[in-house]
Design an enzyme around this catalytic site. Structure first.
Site, PDB file in Angstrom:
ATOM      1  N   LYS A  73      -2.979   2.538   1.703  1.00 46.33           N
ATOM      2  CA  LYS A  73      -2.175   2.217   2.864  1.00 46.33           C
ATOM      3  C   LYS A  73      -0.854   2.869   2.881  1.00 46.33           C
ATOM      4  CE  LYS A  73       0.238  -2.147   4.487  1.00 46.33           C
ATOM      5  NZ  LYS A  73       0.279  -3.757   4.268  1.00 46.33           N
ATOM      6  N   SER A 148      -1.260  -6.709   7.620  1.00 47.89           N
ATOM      7  CA  SER A 148      -0.742  -5.574   8.111  1.00 47.89           C
ATOM      8  C   SER A 148      -1.294  -4.388   7.824  1.00 47.89           C
ATOM      9  CB  SER A 148       0.947  -5.249   7.792  1.00 47.89           C
ATOM     10  OG  SER A 148       0.835  -5.303   6.251  1.00 47.89           O
ATOM     11  N   SER A 172      -1.470  -9.962   3.993  1.00 44.03           N
ATOM     12  CA  SER A 172      -1.799  -8.657   4.672  1.00 44.03           C
ATOM     13  C   SER A 172      -3.025  -7.992   4.082  1.00 44.03           C
ATOM     14  CB  SER A 172      -0.812  -7.631   4.416  1.00 44.03           C
ATOM     15  OG  SER A 172       0.360  -8.175   5.541  1.00 44.03           O
TER      16      SER A 172
END
Length: 482
Positions: A73, A148, A172
């Site tokens: 990420k 997310s 997330s």
């Protein structure tokens, strides 16, 4: 690349596959799947990383993740690569150091090939707040992948890489895992180092993996879990995840959370019923338990997370690093203009919410009260675990929704976290496992079931995921119709 990391690393160690070839396959897949928006940037030295792994193999080393391509990420720092957090304000930032969790992957022989798309500063449940455009669900490109950590989930679900890393502040990792049909694991707070993770809400953030199989979860967790002198909150616990894969779950006590059984779509309800049958078939005891504070979890979460975000994001003012508004000479005006231009709407909303909750006259009414509710949530969970080894809820009350469908209604967007935030508030581990599909508009969309365990019982959840996968013959681990 839909082969598992377990299979690929074993093939590399046998000399049947080469890390440099695996990286080329991953880069080719990234190009072919570019329309999904899963990645923000490719890592410049991916090929050099693969060559270094080959040199280690030639020297007789047998690293755990030998040659396995991985996406991380874009809020995890990697020296020499961009770390944008999905934000315009960091669009040109190149990290001078590497996060501990990323370094551990590299030490284990993994090759970091790209940075995953994400909601800006991890603030979102759909990956739509990214300054670089939304990631798209490979099961239906008109729908979100969840957030997310949406890009990291899509990278695994779409076969770009077999493993990826995300961060989980309120769901997330688990929510996008459920919406894209892969595994997502949120460890006990402190079992994975946060050094080098760009902070959103420091008391809630935790790094964890996405994978397509339970064995790959175990492999990645054995590589990344452990204490870190650079993170004062890290715990000194040794990982034993691969050992947990063979554990028999017969006799374990599972409790379905009663408050989480209402308000779900039909496909989620069907997955929960099927999960109950599978667990009973495995010889486990299945009951129900009440968590009265579940309904207050989302409100408490946003009144804990946003004040921490307000504090953590104060450093992005254009004075030291990141972008700076052009043509503004006075310091305060420059900071104001930089933050106004650099932050998106959702980040501004959460910073303002957090600042308000911390302000004089409102601290006791909001932040202080939310911290008390956080304690009540943890107490509720402790009582539930006195009579159960594992709790069960849906991961999300619904499958993936359409892009744009909830962007104008923040409250509806926040509802996606109703079943996941409690794990972060209490610091306990949780895993989302693929558990079925729901057909909407003629498309099959994945749904997930969440298992929660007491703090430090992370290995138990890997045992449960492996047993569930074996009992269902991996029926829910399908490739999307790319």
């Amino acid at each position: 690349m839909f082969e598992s990391a377990t299979t690929l690393s074993a093939a590399v160690l046998r000399g049947e596959r080469r890390p440099t070839d695996l990286v080329e396959e991953a880069l080719s897949a990234a190009e072919a799947r570019a329309h999904l928006g899963a990645l923000i940037s490719l890592v410049p030295d991916a090929r050099e990383q693969a060559a270094r792994v080959e040199a280690r193999l030639a020297a007789g080393e047998t690293p755990l993740l030998a040659g396995v391509p991985v996406v991380v990420k874009d809020n995890l720092n990697l020296r020499g690569s961009r770390t944008t957090c999905g934000s315009r304000i960091l669009s040109s930032y190149v990290s001078p150091y590497t996060a501990t969790v990323v370094r551990r992957l590299q030490d284990a022989g993994a090759v970091i090939v790209a940075k995953g798309n994400m909601d800006e500063f991890a603030m979102g449940s759909s990956n739509e707040t990214s300054a670089f455009g939304p990631a798209r669900n490979p099961w239906d490109v008109s729908r979100v992948p969840g957030g997310s950590s949406g890009g990291s989930a899509v990278a695994v679900a779409a076969g770009v890489v077999p493993l990826s890393l995300g961060s989980d502040t309120g769901g997330s990792i688990r929510q996008p895992a459920a919406m894209t049909g892969v595994y997502g694991f949120k460890p006990t707070y402190g079992r994975v180092s946060r050094y080098g993770l760009v902070a959103y809400a420091s008391s809630l953030d935790q790094v964890g993996p996405f994978a397509r199989t339970a064995s790959d979860l175990a492999l990645s967790l054995d590589a990344i879990v452990g204490p870190d002198d650079l993170d004062a909150t890290s715990l000194d616990t040794a990982p034993r995840f691969r050992e947990a894969l063979a554990r028999d779950v017969r006799g374990l006590r599972f409790a379905f959370v009663r408050e989480a059984l209402a308000g779900n779509t039909s496909g989620v309800d069907a997955a929960m019923a099927r999960t109950r049958e599978v667990l009973e078939g495995l010889g486990a005891t299945v009951t129900e338990v009440s968590l009265p504070t579940l309904e207050y979890g989302v409100a408490a979460y946003y009144l804990v997370a946003t004040p921490e975000a307000s504090s953590n994001l104060a450093r992005y003012d254009g004075m030291v690093y990141g972008s700076r508004a052009a043509g503004v000479r006075e310091v305060n005006a420059s900071m104001s203009a930089t933050r106004g231009e650099g932050f998106g709407t959702e980040v501004k909303r959460r910073v303002l919410m957090g600042t308000y909750a911390l302000s004089s006259g409102y601290y006791d009414a909001y932040y202080s009260k939310a911290m008390k509710v956080r304690r009540l949530v943890a107490d509720d969970l402790a009582r539930a675990f006195a009579d159960a080894d594992v709790l069960v809820t849906p991961t999300s009350p619904f499958p993936a929704f359409r892009i744009g469908e909830r962007m104008d209604d923040p409250v509806a967007m926040y509802a996606a976290d109703v079943d996941t935030v409690i794990a972060n508030l209490a610091g306990i581990p949780a895993v989302s496992v693929p558990a079925g599909f729901e057909t909407l508009d003629g498309r099959e969309l994945p749904v997930g079931v969440q298992f929660l365990a007491p703090a430090l019982a992370d290995e138990l959840l890997v045992s449960v995921a492996a047993a569930f996968e074996a009992a269902t013959s991996g029926a829910f681990l399908r490739e999307p119709p790319l």
